[in-house]
Design an enzyme around this catalytic site. Structure first.
Site, short mmCIF file in Angstrom:
data_model
loop_
_atom_site.label_atom_id
_atom_site.label_comp_id
_atom_site.label_asym_id
_atom_site.label_seq_id
_atom_site.Cartn_x
_atom_site.Cartn_y
_atom_site.Cartn_z
N GLN A 30 21.65 24.65 56.57
CA GLN A 30 22.82 24.43 57.40
C GLN A 30 22.87 22.97 57.86
O GLN A 30 21.91 22.51 58.47
CB GLN A 30 22.73 25.36 58.61
CG GLN A 30 23.85 25.23 59.60
CD GLN A 30 23.42 25.69 60.98
OE1 GLN A 30 22.50 25.17 61.58
NE2 GLN A 30 24.07 26.74 61.47
N GLY A 31 23.94 22.27 57.56
CA GLY A 31 24.08 20.88 57.99
C GLY A 31 25.11 20.77 59.10
O GLY A 31 26.27 20.45 58.85
N GLU A 45 25.28 33.48 64.01
CA GLU A 45 23.94 33.02 64.37
C GLU A 45 23.55 33.54 65.74
O GLU A 45 22.43 34.00 65.96
CB GLU A 45 23.87 31.48 64.38
CG GLU A 45 22.48 30.99 64.75
CD GLU A 45 22.38 29.46 64.78
OE1 GLU A 45 21.43 28.94 64.19
OE2 GLU A 45 23.25 28.81 65.39
#
Lengths: 362, 401
Positions: free
Chosen positions: B127-128, B245
């Site tokens: 994940q960026g 998340e």
């Protein structure tokens, strides 16, 4: 699988809450607290009209025959309004004691009158948990001797459920010879706590009672005190949030400052999950007897801790005003403070919880 | 209140238990974790998908099992696997974050290309999102993607890219419209970690391990077709992912199993010839934590019931990340205190207990309190969305950067 309240339970909750919103405004709490009677006669009659005194008593004796979860919802509503009314001792523990340990005759004599609110019963069992100042009650030849402290719902009691040192329970008439029931003033002017002194008092044992039934009514009482604190705590958070939205300093509502906002978030984060714990503990009392004692301990001790956090923090959110009598916030603060210590403070209760799980060497 | 399962769910539970009995020997040792799964773990995942115990609600045409969402059945699966001590399906950021995002906002081609390999564990994602200058204020991110022909050309830096070293692919937030207000100038791109110009440097944390990385982009060319959602809508896409998340970080089952380990530690460990459990102060702390964990467990059931009924649990849901991460940290803290001086041992020290897990967790869980929305951001959310408190006034100078 449904973890939540049924529509009937929500209706009960709403009806008691609506009644109290109307009959028990802040001014009524103040007036009652300032007067000679701890318990409001208005609320006593009104709650009897709603069937509250008979909430647990079976229908055949004129009660509502509901469970401890329903009783917890009523306790929460009473705590929310800091209602100056009996409940934990008079309407939960005493009826349960007579239902579980009383003879058919005793049940016939007392339950219908308790259910209607015609008679009031106090409960003296604290010494079965921990005795202070040498208190304790001994039974000899059908008579009781000694003292019991922190008698719950003592005001106007006609009869008292007394646990002796063996855990057996007795019914004692408040006006009998050798019985003295005096008020113990506490920080909380909305609840009645007394001291019972017995010298050769005539008593009627509850034949089916013993340490186990005493333990069980203590469990029920603990869940009710937890629920009372839940309601009182929720009311304190509501007041803090409302105040923080209105009060302006430095040109903006103080609730927009993170220092204040985070205090409110911390209270909500602590209190909201504890609602589920109270529900579960109450549900376990009726449906999962193996889990009930531990869950009653957890509910009592946890709500005591959360209650203390909320009572202190919501007062601080009100700033100096919270500290005054004018705001009235102290009624909730004191109610939460009383709930915490009755029937075992959190450390005492956690010690019991450890014992229940075999975590304390014999 | 009805804490029993319906006949349908009881039958389903039995089905899961029968499966576990029949197949448990095929399960890989240890959990899938964030790294590239072993061949055994990939084979196990394939078996689980076939039976609907992983990728359960992912449509069949994308390689999933295709069941209708039933939150209770998902819970039954989770419970049964935990109880049997059998590793569940793979859990990684691709599965928990990218796949739900593609399902909601991806193109048909993107869904067909990426969902299947991702849920099978063949493609690993990182994940960026966060950048050194953009943490809680994620929308201020500065990694630039400039249009050049059919490509975007990316320059900038990301941080906290866990699994970047193992990942095949990255889902990444970049600024494509520098002139727009900060939330409106972001796009969500997916591209290969093999693309020239990407450099990954391990980021060592206080645990002494590199659980995270820094990822640098220098003239990285990504075809414009590899965008999810529209140009400038990356913020909306990202919030879809973050929602998933936050759900992931508060798992009461994990709290309970850590607590059981703590009880075991306090019963078996001795100090001065007496069990730690005999110390009344430590025991009091243990019971206090137990009550808090019980409250979070039942709160979880309440949230679950509300979702199963199509409702919103409001505050009960909003407090989960804050409370669960804090409790996990407190459990580890008590483990360390129960061990006393032994609690400071680390690495390969003699007398080390549980491979140093108590300290390692204590430190890592502080990271979890900060990551995925800091405790302070969580409190803002609870206060503003849950309690309706006023927002912080915006500074006049703030705007697009």
């Amino acid at each position: 699988m449904e973890f939540g309240l049924s529509s009937e339970q929500r209706m009960l909750q709403d009806s008691v809450a609506r009644y109290l919103a109307d009959a028990c405004p802040m001014q009524h709490v103040r007036d009652t607290a300032a007067g000679p009677q701890v318990v409001s006669a208005t609320l006593k009659a009104g709650l009897a009209g709603l069937g509250v005194p008979g909430i647990l008593i079976p229908a055949e004796y004129g009660g509502m025959g509901l469970g401890l979860l329903e009783a917890a919802l009523v306790a929460e509503a009473l705590g929310h309004r800091v209602a100056p009314a009996h409940f934990t001792g008079a309407h939960v523990m005493a009826p349960l004691a007579i239902m579980s340990g009383g003879s058919a005759g005793q049940q016939q004599t007392w339950l219908p009158r308790l259910a209607k609110g015609e008679a009031t019963a106090a409960v003296a069992v604290t010494e079965s948990i921990l005795s202070r100042d040498g208190a304790g009650v001994r039974a000899k030849n059908g008579r009781l001797e000694g003292a019991a402290l922190f008698v719950l719902d003592a005001a106007d009691a006609e009869v008292i459920v007394v646990a002796d040192e063996t855990g057996r329970q007795h019914l004692v008439a408040a006006d009998a010879v050798g019985v003295e029931l005096i008020a113990l003033p506490t920080i909380d002017r909305t609840r009645s706590v007394g001291e019972l002194r017995l010298s050769g008092a005539a008593a009627e044992p509850l034949p089916g009672s013993g340490p186990e039934t005493t333990r069980r009514i203590v469990d029920a009482g603990r869940v009710m005190l937890a629920a009372d604190t839940l309601g009182a705590g929720a009311a304190m958070i509501e007041q803090a949030v409302a105040y923080a939205g209105q009060r302006r300093q430095f040109g903006r509502p103080i609730g927009s400052f993170q220092a204040v906002k985070h205090m409110c978030a911390e209270m909500a984060a602590a209190l909201e999950p504890s609602r589920s714990l109270v529900w579960y503990a109450a549900h376990a009392f009726d449906h999962m007897p193996d889990e009930a004692p531990l869950m009653a301990c957890h509910a009592k001790s946890h709500l005591s801790e959360v209650g203390r956090l909320v009572a202190r923090t919501s007062t601080e959110v009100h700033g100096g005003m919270g500290f005054t009598d004018l705001a009235g916030l102290h009624y909730w603060f004191k109610r939460i403070g009383l709930d915490r210590q009755l029937l075992g403070g959190p450390e005492t209760v956690r010690n019991e919880a450890a014992r229940l799980q075999g975590w304390i060497a014999a | 209140m009805d804490l029993t399962y319906s006949p349908e769910h009881q039958a389903f539970r039995q089905e899961v238990l029968d499966f576990l009995d029949a197949h448990r020997d095929a399960a890989p040792k240890g959990r899938g974790g964030a790294q590239r799964p072993s061949p055994e773990a990939v084979a196990w995942q394939k078996l689980l998908i076939e039976h609907g115990y992983a990728a359960r609600t992912i449509p069949k045409e994308y390689g999933g099992f295709g069941a209708a969402p039933d939150i209770l059945k998902s819970r039954i699966i989770g419970e049964a696997f935990t109880y049997a001590g059998v590793p569940p399906g793979l859990q990684n950021q691709g599965i928990s974050m990218l796949v739900p995002t593609l399902l909601e906002l991806g193109t048909e081609d993107q869904k067909r290309q990426w969902i299947g390999p991702t849920i099978r564990g063949e493609v690993i994602w990182c994940q960026g999102y966060s950048e050194p200058g953009s943490g809680s204020d994620l929308a201020s991110l500065q990694t630039r993607a400039i249009e050049d022909g059919d490509d975007f050309v990316i320059n900038g830096q990301k941080i906290w890219t866990s699994t970047a070293r193992e990942a095949d692919m990255i889902f990444c937030l970049v600024r494509t419209e520098p002139d727009k207000a900060k939330h409106d100038g972001i796009s969500y791109l997916i591209f290969s970690m093999e693309t020239p110009g990407i450099e990954v440097r391990p980021l060592v944390t206080m645990t002494g391990r590199a659980e995270f990385n820094e990822t640098f982009f220098t003239d990285v060319r990504v075809p414009k077709s590899q965008i999810v959602g529209k140009r400038g809508q990356g913020w909306i896409v990202a919030n879809t992912t973050l929602k998933h998340e936050r759900g992931m970080l508060g798992d009461p089952g994990q709290l309970e199993s850590r607590f059981q380990a703590l009880v075991e530690l306090m019963r078996t460990e001795t100090a001065g010839g007496a069990a730690i459990m005999d110390n009344p102060v430590l025991r009091d702390r243990l019971v206090r934590l137990q009550a808090e964990i019980a409250a979070m467990k039942f709160n979880g059931l309440r949230v679950l019931s509300a979702s199963a009924n199509g409702g919103e649990a409001g505050l009960a849901r909003l407090v989960v990340k804050l409370q669960a991460c804090e409790l996990a940290h407190q459990i580890s803290a008590l483990g360390i205190d129960a061990l006393g001086e032994l609690g400071v041992l680390y690495d390969e020290a003699p007398h080390l207990r549980d491979h140093g897990a108590w300290q390692q967790n204590y430190m890592f869980q502080l990271g979890l309190i900060i990551g995925g929305g800091t405790a302070q951001i969580q409190k803002n959310i609870i206060a503003e969305r849950g309690l309706g408190m006023p927002r912080e006034p915006k500074l006049a100078a703030e705007g697009a950067r």
